[in-house]
Scaffold this motif. Structure first.
Motif, PDB file in Angstrom:
ATOM      1  N   ASP A 556       3.361  -1.532   4.752  1.00 16.63           N
ATOM      2  CA  ASP A 556       3.443  -0.134   5.075  1.00 16.63           C
ATOM      3  C   ASP A 556       1.997   0.136   5.860  1.00 16.63           C
ATOM      4  O   ASP A 556       1.949   1.156   6.510  1.00 16.63           O
ATOM      5  CB  ASP A 556       3.383   0.669   3.681  1.00 16.63           C
ATOM      6  N   ALA A 557       0.990  -0.354   5.511  1.00 17.88           N
ATOM      7  CA  ALA A 557      -0.237  -0.255   5.769  1.00 17.88           C
ATOM      8  C   ALA A 557      -0.280  -0.258   7.362  1.00 17.88           C
ATOM      9  O   ALA A 557      -0.919   0.492   7.999  1.00 17.88           O
ATOM     10  CB  ALA A 557      -1.111  -1.012   4.895  1.00 17.88           C
ATOM     11  N   LEU A 558       0.165  -1.575   7.509  1.00 15.96           N
ATOM     12  CA  LEU A 558       0.201  -1.917   8.996  1.00 15.96           C
ATOM     13  C   LEU A 558       1.160  -1.022   9.952  1.00 15.96           C
ATOM     14  O   LEU A 558       0.565  -0.352  11.068  1.00 15.96           O
ATOM     15  CB  LEU A 558       0.657  -3.254   9.392  1.00 15.96           C
ATOM     16  N   ARG A 559       2.083  -0.600   9.415  1.00 14.27           N
ATOM     17  CA  ARG A 559       2.991   0.279  10.079  1.00 14.27           C
ATOM     18  C   ARG A 559       2.340   1.704  10.417  1.00 14.27           C
ATOM     19  O   ARG A 559       2.399   2.270  11.132  1.00 14.27           O
ATOM     20  CB  ARG A 559       4.325   0.377   9.490  1.00 14.27           C
ATOM     21  N   PHE A 560       1.805   2.124   9.171  1.00 15.01           N
ATOM     22  CA  PHE A 560       0.965   3.538   9.425  1.00 15.01           C
ATOM     23  C   PHE A 560      -0.113   3.487  10.209  1.00 15.01           C
ATOM     24  O   PHE A 560       0.005   4.278  10.928  1.00 15.01           O
ATOM     25  CB  PHE A 560       0.743   3.916   7.760  1.00 15.01           C
ATOM     26  N   THR A 561      -0.999   2.583  10.187  1.00 14.38           N
ATOM     27  CA  THR A 561      -1.769   2.533  11.090  1.00 14.38           C
ATOM     28  C   THR A 561      -1.408   2.473  12.667  1.00 14.38           C
ATOM     29  O   THR A 561      -1.896   3.025  13.316  1.00 14.38           O
ATOM     30  CB  THR A 561      -2.683   1.095  11.027  1.00 14.38           C
ATOM     31  N   LEU A 562      -0.445   1.752  12.693  1.00 18.79           N
ATOM     32  CA  LEU A 562       0.153   1.624  14.333  1.00 18.79           C
ATOM     33  C   LEU A 562       0.717   2.942  14.819  1.00 18.79           C
ATOM     34  O   LEU A 562       0.693   3.436  15.881  1.00 18.79           O
ATOM     35  CB  LEU A 562       1.112   0.312  14.452  1.00 18.79           C
ATOM     36  N   LEU A 563       1.371   3.695  13.696  1.00 23.85           N
ATOM     37  CA  LEU A 563       2.450   4.776  14.113  1.00 23.85           C
ATOM     38  C   LEU A 563       1.595   5.832  14.185  1.00 23.85           C
ATOM     39  O   LEU A 563       1.451   6.905  14.947  1.00 23.85           O
ATOM     40  CB  LEU A 563       3.439   4.981  12.942  1.00 23.85           C
ATOM     41  N   VAL A 564       0.487   6.065  13.320  1.00 19.99           N
ATOM     42  CA  VAL A 564      -0.460   7.228  13.217  1.00 19.99           C
ATOM     43  C   VAL A 564      -1.718   7.090  13.979  1.00 19.99           C
ATOM     44  O   VAL A 564      -2.268   8.034  14.597  1.00 19.99           O
ATOM     45  CB  VAL A 564      -0.883   7.479  11.636  1.00 19.99           C
ATOM     46  N   GLY A 565      -2.081   6.065  14.315  1.00 15.55           N
ATOM     47  CA  GLY A 565      -3.278   5.720  15.188  1.00 15.55           C
ATOM     48  C   GLY A 565      -2.908   5.782  16.636  1.00 15.55           C
ATOM     49  O   GLY A 565      -3.810   5.649  17.388  1.00 15.55           O
ATOM     50  N   SER A 566      -1.977   6.045  16.934  1.00 18.30           N
ATOM     51  CA  SER A 566      -1.526   6.065  18.453  1.00 18.30           C
ATOM     52  C   SER A 566      -0.783   7.268  18.712  1.00 18.30           C
ATOM     53  O   SER A 566      -0.282   8.294  18.019  1.00 18.30           O
ATOM     54  CB  SER A 566      -0.214   5.067  18.904  1.00 18.30           C
ATOM     55  N   ALA A 580      -6.923  -1.024   6.197  1.00 15.14           N
ATOM     56  CA  ALA A 580      -7.266  -1.088   4.789  1.00 15.14           C
ATOM     57  C   ALA A 580      -7.083   0.185   4.250  1.00 15.14           C
ATOM     58  O   ALA A 580      -6.796   0.506   3.116  1.00 15.14           O
ATOM     59  CB  ALA A 580      -8.567  -1.587   4.573  1.00 15.14           C
ATOM     60  N   ALA A 581      -7.682   1.071   5.056  1.00 23.95           N
ATOM     61  CA  ALA A 581      -7.582   2.636   4.617  1.00 23.95           C
ATOM     62  C   ALA A 581      -6.054   3.277   4.347  1.00 23.95           C
ATOM     63  O   ALA A 581      -6.053   3.869   3.439  1.00 23.95           O
ATOM     64  CB  ALA A 581      -8.197   3.602   5.911  1.00 23.95           C
ATOM     65  N   ASN A 582      -5.382   2.776   5.054  1.00 27.91           N
ATOM     66  CA  ASN A 582      -3.742   3.228   4.996  1.00 27.91           C
ATOM     67  C   ASN A 582      -3.299   2.339   3.747  1.00 27.91           C
ATOM     68  O   ASN A 582      -2.264   2.888   3.283  1.00 27.91           O
ATOM     69  CB  ASN A 582      -3.350   2.868   6.323  1.00 27.91           C
ATOM     70  N   ARG A 583      -3.650   0.948   3.642  1.00 26.87           N
ATOM     71  CA  ARG A 583      -3.447   0.542   2.290  1.00 26.87           C
ATOM     72  C   ARG A 583      -3.856   1.263   1.301  1.00 26.87           C
ATOM     73  O   ARG A 583      -3.037   1.581   0.356  1.00 26.87           O
ATOM     74  CB  ARG A 583      -3.939  -0.820   2.173  1.00 26.87           C
ATOM     75  N   ASN A 584      -4.773   1.896   1.210  1.00 26.21           N
ATOM     76  CA  ASN A 584      -5.348   2.901   0.166  1.00 26.21           C
ATOM     77  C   ASN A 584      -4.509   4.052   0.222  1.00 26.21           C
ATOM     78  O   ASN A 584      -4.246   4.623  -0.890  1.00 26.21           O
ATOM     79  CB  ASN A 584      -6.705   3.420   0.469  1.00 26.21           C
ATOM     80  N   PHE A 585      -3.969   4.404   1.217  1.00 22.93           N
ATOM     81  CA  PHE A 585      -3.077   5.660   1.466  1.00 22.93           C
ATOM     82  C   PHE A 585      -1.713   5.112   0.501  1.00 22.93           C
ATOM     83  O   PHE A 585      -1.245   6.250  -0.375  1.00 22.93           O
ATOM     84  CB  PHE A 585      -2.842   6.026   2.697  1.00 22.93           C
ATOM     85  N   ALA A 586      -1.306   3.935   0.833  1.00 20.18           N
ATOM     86  CA  ALA A 586      -0.013   3.684   0.175  1.00 20.18           C
ATOM     87  C   ALA A 586      -0.408   3.782  -1.523  1.00 20.18           C
ATOM     88  O   ALA A 586       0.489   4.353  -2.199  1.00 20.18           O
ATOM     89  CB  ALA A 586       0.502   2.340   0.376  1.00 20.18           C
TER      90      ALA A 586
END
Length: 900
Positions: A556-566, A580-586
């Motif tokens: 989820d952290a990786l996906r969120f990073t790719l999806l939201v960072g683009s 890591a920040a998005n892992r924190n979000f999860a």
RNA sequence: GGGCGCGUAGCUCAGCUGGUUAGAGCGCACGGUUCACAUCCGUGAGGUUCGGAGGUUCGAGUCCUCUCGCGCCAGCCA
């Protein structure tokens, strides 16, 4: 209750695989309306994506992660909206890449070449290899959460797809769109195969321009100076060209000159292709090894001489240099020419070297008999499909790129001298030399009936089969139920780097072969780069491997990073810290969920009376409704990243930071207050999880399951409209709710409360008051007195005030002693902190504040005094007027605070 | 010579159809053992106002022109 206790941190390791298997087992990835199932309704429009087929031998990289995340997001969103969705997964045989890998492996392990093994044996080995690596890559794709229909998985060399390839080839051939012939093509000497124009990259490299003499054959001793970057091609020269108006050389036109070393006589010709300004103004012509020269050669009917063989060694045509490597020959012939007195000079020069996209070796333009697709007509149709809007490209700017490519298209060389791929369906007759092009393997020549026929040894470019992907995967050329229902597909999502390689060719093929556009929308994402914006490459050692990243931080952290960072079409720099920040979000989601579930478990299971919503309840609900409106709009306009960002912000900064904090108090009150708070929490969590599910499917599904379990066990009153679906993945998507008039007022009031709390916290921090220590505060609230009184407990708790002394008053005649003060949103705040207050420094602080406020007043006065008030829309002007009023009041209040 | 993208806080990036004292994450500073979360909480600093110069507009990071820098794509000038 303890049995329901959730772990303190979201444990993705124990969640992802379990949920994925469950989804598959429950059949959620299958279309909800399926031509193969009973009750099928052909009138419902489905949403379909064909996955960009991953190379069977490839390792998972962030590029895969990107498109899988993006497509899964679209698929999950549509699925939740109730649309029958189909995401067709699959893999590509990746001709050259795979063959190379297997060859390398054979050499390493058994020290045999493919030639030694023989074609049949070799291909068998490749299949074994494919089997193994297919399992790896497809499980890695699953790992990303891809909700595709695995029962419909395809491989480009599957029987069905092979039929499609053959059908396409034969049809093209029959229409005259495919032809065979000798042409100047790009030859890869290392791979010993032709490659297409797209597979050649040009790199600027330092080199030399070699100047030398082309001696006239008449023995006059006169010469034409000529320059070349590749002296070895001199061996294949069949003319020297000059510009028809070049007075320097005109006299030589029609005469013969002698090829250095070889002594062959070749003509001097005139052609206006020659640039008089460049080099010597005279051009040697090598039709066999240069694209421009090839064309000039055609115009002047020049002889074509090939001086390089398949491995780029000199052919017998090179006379004394026969058998030499091309680069050795370059040196040798130059030395020999020096000795012969033919050399004029060498000049440093930047070359544009054609290199193989795969491996980087220098590509040689060579004449070779190959198969080609005639592109011009096909390209026109493909052009039209985008021009007239049947296909939309997002972001739009890529339509220009697409046009530009198709408008200047060259014929496509599709034959490859490889063993791994679709064999070209053409048989040559040994007796009559005719060709048989057939859908079924023939046993005899169709022209003369001879049985002495042999199949073309070559295979087709891998992209030839990829071009058929959107329909070949659905059964084409058969009119299968899948093909009829699911084709054309909906969206083609991929990186812009393969717009030509793949997207354009699918459009061309789709239009020609199915008569339909293969998809209505092309969504292009950017290229993944490292945290500094550099392209990832093994040599730079900056490749981020998604697998360990997911091991460490979760999918989820990786996906969120790719999806939201683009942003659509823009490259994305991936930084592990961001993941890591998005892992924190999860984890934040998880813990907010734990709180909500706990709240549900401990709240009354039903209300006594009709709801009496608190300000916070109303505020968060109104904000949620606003969020719904924005997120839906953003989804509809393909701005998924922005949508994700907004949900993130709402969830963390509003729901978690404020509402949950207040909910703690409301729950503690018990009774209806607690019930309705729990209900609000439940609704909001449910809604947010739905909104987040396309981005972060695992944590949301897992948590939602717990939410549902708790809610169902606890109370019927927590059931959402339409009931609890059996899984989040198929839960209805939250659609926008109609605006209600109470919303703005509640938001304004709550914003006021937040301002007051923040200001007090700020003052406390500035004055270094211990965070937990209850202090006194006096709020002078004027017109807002009742609102603040109403919310006094909340302010008191969030700002850590002493309930015994904290007071809200409408106005105050005398300022408290030794108080720190501030004004916010028209509310005067006094914190009587006693001795620590230094009146001088307080005055300084307030004066500074007053200055900024006054400068704002000045600014607004100027603004409102000018054209702005006359010309700007009334609402905009009114908004600024309002601000001015507030600033003036604040200014007044600050002055009072300073004065006394 | 062509096309496109980027240049916004120390770093990496958001910022939709122009609306008015610019946002996030990370980093940094200060402070936090409250019963959802230290993968956390609170507060703050930080942008000559968005590469530069013009222009359109009541108003521009957001539109136009020019310009500088970086990158990409396409390009077969020896």
């Amino acid at each position: 209750m303890s049995k329901n206790e959730l772990p303190k941190a979201y444990d993705f390791k124990n969640t992802e695989k379990r949920l994925y298997d469950w989804w598959v087992e429950r059949g959620y990835f299958k279309p909800s309306n399926d031509p193969g199932q009973p009750g099928f309704d052909p009138s419902i429009k489905p949403f379909v994506i064909s996955i960009p087929p991953a190379n069977v031998t490839g390792e998972l990289h962030l590029g895969h992660a990107m498109y899988v995340s993006m497509e899964d997001l679209m698929i999950r969103y549509q699925r939740m909206k109730g649309v029958p969705t189909l995401w067709v997964p699959g893999t590509d045989h990746a001709g050259i890449a795979t063959q190379l890998q297997v060859e390398k492996d054979l050499m390493r392990t058994e020290e045999v070449t493919r030639e030694e093994l023989g074609r049949e044996k070799f291909v068998e080995r490749v299949w074994t290899w494919k089997k193994k690596y297919h399992a790896i890559i497809s499980s890695q794709i699953r790992r990303l959460g891809a909700s595709c229909d695995w029962d419909r998985e395809r491989f480009t060399l599957d029987e069905g797809l092979s039929v499609a390839v053959r059908e396409a080839f034969v049809r093209f051939y029959e229409k005259g769109l495919i032809y065979r012939g000798p042409r100047l093509i790009n030859w890869s000497p290392g791979l010993k195969t032709a490659v297409s124009d797209l597979e050649v990259e040009y790199s600027e490299e330092p080199g030399k321009l070699y100047y030398f003499k082309y001696m006239l054959a008449d023995g006059s001793g006169e010469f034409i100076p000529v320059a070349t970057t590749r002296p070895e091609t001199i061996l294949g020269d069949t003319a020297v060209a000059v510009h028809p108006e070049d007075t320097r050389y005109l006299k030589y036109v029609g005469k013969q000159v002698k090829v250095p070393i070889l002594g062959r006589e070749i003509p001097v010709i005139a052609d206006d292709y020659v640039d008089r300004e460049f080099g010597t103004g005279a051009l040697k012509i090598t039709p066999g090894h240069d694209p421009n020269d090839y064309q000039i050669g055609q115009r002047h009917k020049l002889q074509v001489i090939s001086v390089l063989d398949a491995i780029a060694h000199i052919t017998p045509a090179g006379g004394p240099y026969e058998g030499m490597d091309r680069f050795d020959c370059r040196k040798k012939i130059w030395e020999d020419m020096k000795k012969a007195g033919l050399v004029i000079k060498e000049q440093a020069y930047t070359l544009n070297v054609p290199r193989s996209q795969r491996g980087g070796e220098v590509i040689e333009p060579m004449v070779s008999t190959q198969w080609f697709v005639r592109m011009s007509e096909l390209a026109e149709d493909a052009l039209k499909a985008v021009q007239d809007g049947r296909i939309r490209i997002i972001p739009e700017r890529f339509t220009k790129v697409y046009y530009n490519w198709l408008e200047n298209i060259q014929d496509w060389c599709i034959s490859r001298q490889l063993w791994w791929g679709h064999r070209i369906p053409v048989w040559y007759c040994d007796d009559c030399n005719e060709m048989t092009v057939a859908r079924q393997d023939p046993t005899a020549c169709t022209k003369c009936g001879s049985r002495n026929i042999h199949q073309d040894p070559d295979v087709l470019d891998t992209w030839f089969s990829s071009g058929l992907w959107p329909f070949s995967t659905l059964g084409w050329p058969d009119e299968t139920p899948d093909y009829q229902y699911f084709y054309p597909t909906s969206v083609l999502e991929t990186g812009y780097d393969i717009l030509f390689f793949w997207v354009a060719r699918m459009i061309v093929d789709g239009l020609e072969l199915t008569g339909k556009v293969p998809f209505h929308t092309v969504y292009l994402h950017g290229i993944i780069r490292d945290e500094f914006g550099d392209k990832m490459s093994k040599s730079k050692d900056n490749v981020i491997d998604p697998l360990p990243l997911m091991d460490e931080l979760g999918t989820d952290a990786l996906r969120f990073t790719l999806l939201v960072g683009s942003t659509p079409g823009n490259d994305i720099n991936v930084d592990v810290k961001r993941v890591a920040a998005n892992r924190n979000f999860a984890n934040k989601i998880w813990n907010a969920g734990r709180f909500v579930i706990n709240a549900i478990n401990n709240a009354p299971d039903k209300p006594e009376k009709a709801a009496l919503w608190s300000l916070a309840d109303s505020w968060i609900w109104a904000r949620y409704k606003q969020l719904l409106g924005e997120v839906n709009h953003l989804f509809e306009t393909w701005q998924f990243g922005e949508a994700g960002r907004q949900i993130y912000e709402f969830f963390w900064s509003e729901l978690a930071d404020w509402y949950i904090e207040i909910a703690k108090q409301q729950l503690a009150e018990g009774g209806d207050r607690a019930f309705y708070t729990a209900q609000t929490l439940s609704r909001l969590l449910d809604g947010c999880l739905r909104l987040l599910h396309p981005f972060t499917p695992f944590v949301t599904e897992e948590l939602w399951g717990h939410l549902k379990t708790a809610a169902v066990a606890h109370s019927d009153h927590l059931t959402p409209k339409g009931g609890w679906p059996e899984a989040l993945i198929i839960a209805p998507w939250p659609e926008p709710l109609p605006f209600e008039t109470w919303e703005e007022g509640k938001i304004a009031h709550f914003t006021l409360i937040m301002e007051v709390v923040k200001t007090i916290r700020n003052l406390r921090a500035e004055k270094k008051v211990q965070p937990g220590k209850p202090i006194t505060a006096i709020l002078v609230a004027g017109l807002n007195t009742s609102v603040l009184l109403d919310q006094a407990v909340i302010i008191q708790n969030l700002a850590h005030l002493d309930p015994k002394t904290f007071q809200v008053v409408e106005k105050m005649t005398e300022k408290p002693e030794n108080a720190v003060s501030m004004v916010t949103s028209g509310i005067e705040i006094y914190l009587p902190l006693g001795d620590i207050v230094d009146s001088d420094s307080e005055r300084v602080r307030l004066t500074r504040e007053l200055q900024t406020i006054d400068s704002q007043i000045k600014r607004l006065e100027t603004l409102l005094g000018g054209d702005f008030a006359k010309k700007a829309p009334p609402q905009v002007v009114e908004k600024e007027r309002q601000k001015l009023v507030e600033y003036r009041a604040t200014s007044e209040q600050l002055r009072n605070q300073i004065k006394s």
